[in-house]
Enzyme design. Sequence first.
Site, PDB file in Angstrom:
ATOM      1  N   HIS A   1       0.806  -1.216   0.000  1.00 24.66           N
ATOM      2  CA  HIS A   1       0.000   0.000   0.000  1.00 24.66           C
ATOM      3  C   HIS A   1       0.844   1.273   0.000  1.00 24.66           C
ATOM      4  O   HIS A   1       0.378   2.323  -0.430  1.00 24.66           O
ATOM      5  CB  HIS A   1      -0.953   0.018   1.200  1.00 24.66           C
ATOM      6  CG  HIS A   1      -2.141  -0.855   0.988  1.00 24.66           C
ATOM      7  ND1 HIS A   1      -2.119  -2.194   1.233  1.00 24.66           N
ATOM      8  CD2 HIS A   1      -3.391  -0.579   0.529  1.00 24.66           C
ATOM      9  CE1 HIS A   1      -3.303  -2.714   0.941  1.00 24.66           C
ATOM     10  NE2 HIS A   1      -4.093  -1.757   0.501  1.00 24.66           N
ATOM     11  N   GLY A   2       2.045   1.198   0.509  1.00 24.03           N
ATOM     12  CA  GLY A   2       2.860   2.406   0.518  1.00 24.03           C
ATOM     13  C   GLY A   2       4.229   2.150   1.084  1.00 24.03           C
ATOM     14  O   GLY A   2       4.425   1.252   1.904  1.00 24.03           O
TER      15      GLY A   2
END
Lengths: 480, 346
Positions: free
Chosen positions: A325-326
């Site tokens: 996600h990041g």
Amino acid sequence: MVFNSYTFIAFLAVILVLHNLPFSWKTKKVNLLLASYIFYAAWNPPFILLLWLSTVVDFFVGRALYTQEDPTKKKLLLIVSLIGNLGMLCFFKYGTFFLENFVAFTNAIGIDFHPAEPNIILPAGISFYTFTTLCYTIDMYRKESKPVKSMLDFSLFVTFFPHLVAGPIVRPPQLVPQFENPHAATQKQMLDGLLLLSLGLFMKVVLADGMLAGSADAVFNSTDMLTALDAWSGVFAFSGQIFFDFAGYSTCAIGVALCLGFVLPQNFNYPYAAIGFSDFWKRWHITLSAWLRDYLYIPLGGNRNGVRRMYFALMLTMLLGGLWHGANWTFVVWGGLHGLYLWVEKFVKDGRAANATEEDVVANMPSQWVRFLYALLTFMLINITWVFFRSGTFAKAWQMLESMFGMATEGKALLTSIALLKIVIVIPAMVMAHWLMRDKKVLDVAYQVSWWKLGLVWSAMILLLIWAQESSSSFIYFQF
Amino acid sequence: MLQKSISKAALFMVALVVLTTIGIEIYLRTHGVEISYDDGPPLWSDKRAMVYEPVDKSVVFIGSSRIKYDLDIPSWESLTGCHAVQLAIEGSCPRPALEDLANDPAFKGRLIVDVTEGLFFSNAPSNLESPSSNVKYFHDRTPAQRASFELNRLLESQLVLLDKEGFSLNARLDALELPSRPGVFMMPIFPLDFGRGTFERQQYMTPRFMADTTLQQKVIGVWNFFREAGKGRPPMPAEALAAIFQSVKDATDKIKARGGEVLFVRTPSSGPFWMGEQKSFPREKYWEHLLAVTGCEGIHFADYPAIDHFVCPELSHLSPTDAVVFTRHFVDILHQEKGWKFPKLP
């Protein structure tokens, strides 16, 4: 190009006209492919080269993987594909993150290393199309499906604009067969698609951007300790914002594809009505959960190699899912927290199952109210995880948790009455809607109500969209 | 419900949406509301892209809200024959825009910087946020955003109801001004009639605002709110102020080194507002020092009898009719005293 922009509305109108003109099927597919490249290039034209590279490499490597009989050469080809796809993802998405951590490590062991700050721009949707192409080459390696025959179909499978930038993450058998034969939307599909597009835009523009984003941003950008009311309101606002933003995007994508006669897989199924965390992951970003299950959790051993290995595979999958996600440790903690929840749930469920007969399970089935309370508990615990997901730093996440649990002695009041009112109306309505729709499909419900009631709801959504005037803001998941 | 019924629902929806939209549009127009453009980063960026016009074809303006009200762009363009590229932003400090232009080697034109001392010499993040985000938007904008802007412009030029600051859902909710808990900061709301915007980014007060002293008092109340909010703040340290002067000098030097020209203007304010500004920002320490440090020309409204007598309806901005008069004299001063040449005034 974002779905919530005038450009996209004009773009879609042109595509729909072209797709319904009496061209050959091949011409229509070429039109769709060119349109998809235009859709992508409208962000940052040079990044289209990456998309081409990924497409061409995986088309040929995928075919070679399927036909290659020599196990060593086959493994080598798979490694080439993995390095190509993951290497690109690592460079663009995690390059800065890796460098920062490397610098922190070298400094910690006393080496004075200060490289120039890299300036890497993240190509839109790279995490999504990398997973799309990866699953193709892995499937070819496993011979789970046949190679795509034409370069045109494969390019369209990778690039098809409704799913290109933020999913749903599609598998070859879900989409490629639809390109093999002529597809045009029936009148029903067209109207269903337009209804879903309207619903998705309503979720994104009115609810995520118009009602909740301001409060979530204000709370998470604040440097002050806040009152428990403000901190919880900000977290609730974010939990609503991220759902409406991402589920809104997926609903638009599915609707747009349907307008063209194609069916994309469902990506959200009322996740805030989930009872427990394994249920949550069957309802939230379903195509990613399924991808992680099939291409990470099961290859790691899944539940085939004993309980300890299963717990290990589960946690590693969630940690890597978090990192997907990041490029920040806060996302890893977010994934880890979900992994922990899943551990506890699995432990409790296994313990109960070991001591219960089938009759016990039926006899002890909880009532609707108890199930609703479990769903609420799940929702509240998921809100805790969003704190790490949304906070840019651990310091901020900790500050939020302190504020939420009343550890801030002099918390600042931040949100205005109107901001609180929006949260108080939207969030309970969202949770209730999820609960009531838990086992239903939105189109089924739409077909159950009378035409004038559906017309009223539909017009309310469109009028609120016009009234909100919040067009063109980016979707949160584009940054992942 | 059958397939036939969803078609009926779709037709019903289209009819309701079209009728409601037309109804609201007619209602607003019959109540005297005029087209006003959303003055967000896309419109700003559209104007920012115009700074590369030939030197004799345009003059760029940066600053705060005053120059947006006080410069009547149609008058300017008819008098000078060149474009007024309006890049000023309400309630903000123009230094980020100045630095952006200074760091852009392609900008070699004429620049007029509006100085509202309380904003120009501010380091408050709230005053720097809008210009910085506009500059970023301009440099990062995608082809899709440009296309959306053009389509949006087409719609905004036809529909009064497309006015984000005035009629959007959130604008109407905020306008309710529901009281909040003690300690919560609530941004005061300006009356709709105070700030309408043209596509050229000129702001103007409506005739209703000019006729209604209650509305004018409401805006004066907003100025008082900001004045009270600023009370008790420590004065800016001398080093910080010196750094601001230095950064402005660096920026103007860069523009001048490329053959560009920079001129500062102090636009009118009146009554207690002007008195308060004189007290808080003594002319010697700020305005005169700014001109001395940068070596640029300046026009201070108080120095010119033709423009020193305006009474601002809400003490800080000129009425539309006074803006026309101010612009005429301003062009005269630029041409006759400062030696600026324009296509119509060679």
